[in-house]
Design a protein around this motif. Sequence first.
Motif, PDB file in Angstrom:
ATOM      1  N   ASP A  80       0.826  -1.210   0.000  1.00 35.42           N
ATOM      2  CA  ASP A  80       0.000   0.000   0.000  1.00 35.42           C
ATOM      3  C   ASP A  80       0.863   1.263   0.000  1.00 35.42           C
ATOM      4  OD1 ASP A  80      -2.486  -1.401   0.194  1.00 35.42           O
ATOM      5  OD2 ASP A  80      -2.068  -1.738   2.328  1.00 35.42           O
ATOM      6  N   TYR A  81       2.046   1.164   0.595  1.00 36.49           N
ATOM      7  CA  TYR A  81       2.912   2.333   0.747  1.00 36.49           C
ATOM      8  C   TYR A  81       4.347   1.969   0.409  1.00 36.49           C
ATOM      9  CZ  TYR A  81      -1.066   3.619   3.641  1.00 36.49           C
ATOM     10  OH  TYR A  81      -2.334   3.859   4.092  1.00 36.49           O
TER      11      TYR A  81
ATOM     12  N   GLY B 259       1.955  -3.642   5.229  1.00 31.45           N
ATOM     13  CA  GLY B 259       1.683  -3.314   3.836  1.00 31.45           C
ATOM     14  C   GLY B 259       2.661  -2.348   3.196  1.00 31.45           C
TER      15      GLY B 259
END
Length: 136
Positions: A85-86, A107
């Motif tokens: 996600d990051y 994530g």
Amino acid sequence: RPSGSKSLQEYMEDYDKVGISDVDTRALVRHIRNKGAMNCIISSDNLDIEALKAQLKEAPSMDGLELSSKVATTEAYEVKPENADYKVALLDFGVKRNIIRCLVDRGCHVKVFPLSATLEEINAFEPDGYMLSNGP
């Protein structure tokens, strides 16, 4: 250990390792945090306290000792989950693997940079965040 064929004692002896026991590691960590890093000596051969103190005095002081360059990565590397996600750029001053694992578990695609990395190299990764790791 299910696959172990030797006792821990035999393993330590075979690999010429010394173990210690009955140390309150939490108290030790608190002491180091309060007093700062310091030299110590552990011996299973010489049990003469005064001789060990004299030997310890021969060790160089840790005051002002720069250790990060000895433990930090020298090459950038990446650790990432399947669907990150990051993106986190982590500048390594002696990062613990568990910190990287915790970021990945949350994530994050983590790229660990050596101390010599330039801002341009780090920015080329296009991170969502920057992290300066703890040191040794």
